[in-house]
Design a protein around this motif. Structure first.
Motif, short mmCIF file in Angstrom:
data_model
loop_
_atom_site.label_atom_id
_atom_site.label_comp_id
_atom_site.label_asym_id
_atom_site.label_seq_id
_atom_site.Cartn_x
_atom_site.Cartn_y
_atom_site.Cartn_z
N ASP A 205 0.84 -1.20 0.00
CA ASP A 205 0.00 0.00 0.00
C ASP A 205 0.87 1.25 0.00
OD1 ASP A 205 -2.66 -1.10 0.06
OD2 ASP A 205 -2.24 -1.78 2.11
N LEU A 206 0.33 2.33 -0.60
CA LEU A 206 1.04 3.61 -0.63
C LEU A 206 0.41 4.59 0.36
CD1 LEU A 206 1.56 3.92 -4.48
CD2 LEU A 206 3.18 3.14 -2.75
N GLY A 207 0.99 5.78 0.44
CA GLY A 207 0.55 6.78 1.42
C GLY A 207 -0.89 7.22 1.23
N GLN A 208 -1.36 7.28 -0.03
CA GLN A 208 -2.73 7.69 -0.29
C GLN A 208 -3.65 6.47 -0.29
OE1 GLN A 208 -3.56 10.91 -0.28
NE2 GLN A 208 -1.38 11.21 0.14
N PRO A 209 -4.78 6.53 0.46
CA PRO A 209 -5.68 5.38 0.60
C PRO A 209 -6.12 4.80 -0.75
CG PRO A 209 -6.32 7.13 2.11
CD PRO A 209 -5.24 7.69 1.23
N GLY A 210 -6.06 3.47 -0.90
CA GLY A 210 -6.50 2.79 -2.12
C GLY A 210 -5.42 2.65 -3.15
N GLN A 211 -4.37 3.44 -3.07
CA GLN A 211 -3.27 3.39 -4.03
C GLN A 211 -2.27 2.31 -3.58
OE1 GLN A 211 -3.23 5.65 -6.83
NE2 GLN A 211 -5.31 5.79 -6.04
N PHE A 212 -1.73 1.57 -4.54
CA PHE A 212 -0.75 0.54 -4.17
C PHE A 212 0.33 0.39 -5.23
CE2 PHE A 212 -4.15 -1.62 -6.48
CZ PHE A 212 -3.47 -2.48 -7.35
N ALA A 213 1.48 -0.06 -4.80
CA ALA A 213 2.55 -0.45 -5.72
C ALA A 213 2.30 -1.90 -6.11
CB ALA A 213 3.91 -0.31 -5.04
N ALA A 214 2.35 -2.17 -7.40
CA ALA A 214 2.13 -3.52 -7.89
C ALA A 214 3.45 -4.29 -7.95
CB ALA A 214 1.49 -3.47 -9.27
N THR A 215 3.33 -5.58 -8.07
CA THR A 215 4.52 -6.42 -8.23
C THR A 215 5.08 -6.27 -9.65
OG1 THR A 215 3.39 -8.00 -6.81
CG2 THR A 215 5.37 -8.79 -7.93
N GLU A 216 4.19 -6.08 -10.61
CA GLU A 216 4.59 -6.06 -12.02
C GLU A 216 5.35 -4.78 -12.39
OE1 GLU A 216 1.52 -6.70 -10.88
OE2 GLU A 216 1.33 -8.83 -11.37
N LYS A 217 6.25 -4.92 -13.34
CA LYS A 217 7.06 -3.79 -13.81
C LYS A 217 7.11 -3.78 -15.33
CE LYS A 217 9.93 -3.78 -9.67
NZ LYS A 217 11.28 -3.93 -9.09
N VAL A 218 7.37 -2.61 -15.88
CA VAL A 218 7.49 -2.46 -17.34
C VAL A 218 8.79 -1.72 -17.67
CG1 VAL A 218 5.00 -2.43 -17.74
CG2 VAL A 218 6.22 -0.27 -17.40
N ASP A 219 9.19 -1.77 -18.93
CA ASP A 219 10.35 -1.04 -19.39
C ASP A 219 9.90 0.15 -20.23
OD1 ASP A 219 11.74 -3.12 -18.25
OD2 ASP A 219 12.23 -4.10 -20.15
N PHE A 220 10.64 1.26 -20.11
CA PHE A 220 10.39 2.45 -20.94
C PHE A 220 11.48 2.54 -21.99
CE2 PHE A 220 8.68 4.98 -16.99
CZ PHE A 220 7.52 4.22 -17.00
N SER A 221 11.12 2.90 -23.23
CA SER A 221 12.12 3.16 -24.26
C SER A 221 11.85 4.49 -24.95
CB SER A 221 12.13 2.05 -25.33
OG SER A 221 12.73 0.90 -24.82
N GLY A 222 12.87 5.32 -25.03
CA GLY A 222 12.78 6.58 -25.75
C GLY A 222 13.85 6.62 -26.83
N PRO A 223 13.93 7.75 -27.56
CA PRO A 223 14.89 7.86 -28.67
C PRO A 223 16.34 7.68 -28.25
CG PRO A 223 13.35 9.73 -28.66
CD PRO A 223 13.09 8.96 -27.41
N LYS A 224 16.67 8.00 -27.00
CA LYS A 224 18.08 7.97 -26.57
C LYS A 224 18.41 6.87 -25.58
CE LYS A 224 19.70 12.68 -27.30
NZ LYS A 224 20.19 13.90 -26.63
N GLY A 225 17.40 6.17 -25.04
CA GLY A 225 17.74 5.16 -24.05
C GLY A 225 16.54 4.45 -23.48
N THR A 226 16.83 3.50 -22.59
CA THR A 226 15.82 2.65 -21.98
C THR A 226 15.95 2.70 -20.47
OG1 THR A 226 15.77 1.16 -23.88
CG2 THR A 226 15.09 0.22 -21.79
N ILE A 227 14.82 2.65 -19.78
CA ILE A 227 14.83 2.48 -18.33
C ILE A 227 14.01 1.23 -18.04
CG2 ILE A 227 14.14 3.44 -16.11
CD1 ILE A 227 14.58 6.23 -17.28
#
Lengths: 188, 188
Positions: free
Chosen positions: B35-57
């Motif tokens: 759970d996160l600081g704001q009620p009802g909001q949570f961090a999930a287990t799943e993750k994604v990758d971001f890709s832009g013109p110069k790099g990836t996170i």
């Protein structure tokens, strides 16, 4: 109202001549890549790698000329990546600051201290300081506008006839205010 | 003087259900990590990758629950790495914001818009807003002390009975002020 151009500093290192020779070999010389905003200061062609307990940052620019003691200036973002906690310090005030491993093509140097987060500061001439009744070492505040408008407090005034007027911040500070080199801030 | 706890937001993504299914497969479900600081909001287990013109996170945290439109919140440091220029925006105000490629285990999503630098903001209840004569949508200033003392202007007030009192900034903003989650700032 004094308007001051912004200079955003990326991570860099000022080396002692002795540490340079250990890293690059005793017959090496520091070569200028380009002049910087402050007279006599230059970015060198040569680069070193930093290693901390949690990570490495490769290819960090050396700034010349040589200094009496090596000094590493990084952002807090860099510090987290390296796994170290450098204090916020004025340039040259290095006693008890962070340790860091430096690596060059000819050898390594384990700095016992010398790694800092640079205290944000303004370079100015005695003429400008006099005009605004400011003294070397004084703390002032500086403001910027825009979508991330803010006021930086704890800004150190540095006065010398050799200085060009410039407000120096690191990349974290620039990003928090959406500032770029060449933007203008105002003295409060 | 209102004292507000700081919540530092790392890069994250809020996904639409449709984009989640494209990235993770139609039979997948979003699972709560914490759970996160704001009620009802949570961090999930799943993750994604971001890709832009110069790099990836890689490995960016998904926050739940699902939203009507996917929204990516990154720092300006991240934006430089990806090679994009997202605007500073309030959550949900995504028209004309940056594009970004998302990659998951089951597929990719090319967001045409939805990537922003989050406008710093304060979550508060109507009770606290009333006590300090503040209204939802108002801009205020918030200050902190210490070696990098500063005053953040352009801080958006967000009021809802569902909110916990918290000042949300990204990592660049936290670093520029030497703040960590749980530190306290004051309303000017």
């Amino acid at each position: 109202m004094l308007k001051i151009p912004v200079g955003v500093s990326n991570r860099h290192i000022h080396l002692s001549h002795e540490d340079f020779e250990t890293l690059f070999g005793s017959s090496s010389e520091l070569s200028k890549s380009k002049d910087l905003g402050q007279p006599g200061q230059f970015a060198a062609t040569e680069k070193v790698d930093f290693s901390g307990p949690k990570g490495t940052i490769a290819g960090v620019r050396i700034l010349g000329p040589f200094r009496g003691q090596s000094q590493v200036e990084i952002s807090r973002t860099d510090a987290f990546k390296l796994g170290i906690s450098p204090p916020v310090r004025d340039s040259g005030n290095l006693a008890g600051s962070e340790s860091l491993m430096l690596k060059g093509p000819a050898g390594t140097v384990q700095l016992k201290e010398g790694c800092i987060l640079a205290q944000r500061h303004i370079h100015m001439t005695p003429e400008i300081a006099g005009q605004y009744q400011l003294a070397d070492g004084q703390m002032v505040s500086v403001s910027c506008t825009g979508p991330r408008a803010l006021t930086f407090n704890q800004v150190l005034v540095r006065v010398s006839p050799n200085y060009s007027l410039e407000f120096h911040i690191d990349i974290d500070e620039a990003n928090s205010a959406m500032l770029n080199t060449g933007d203008v801030v105002t003295l409060d």
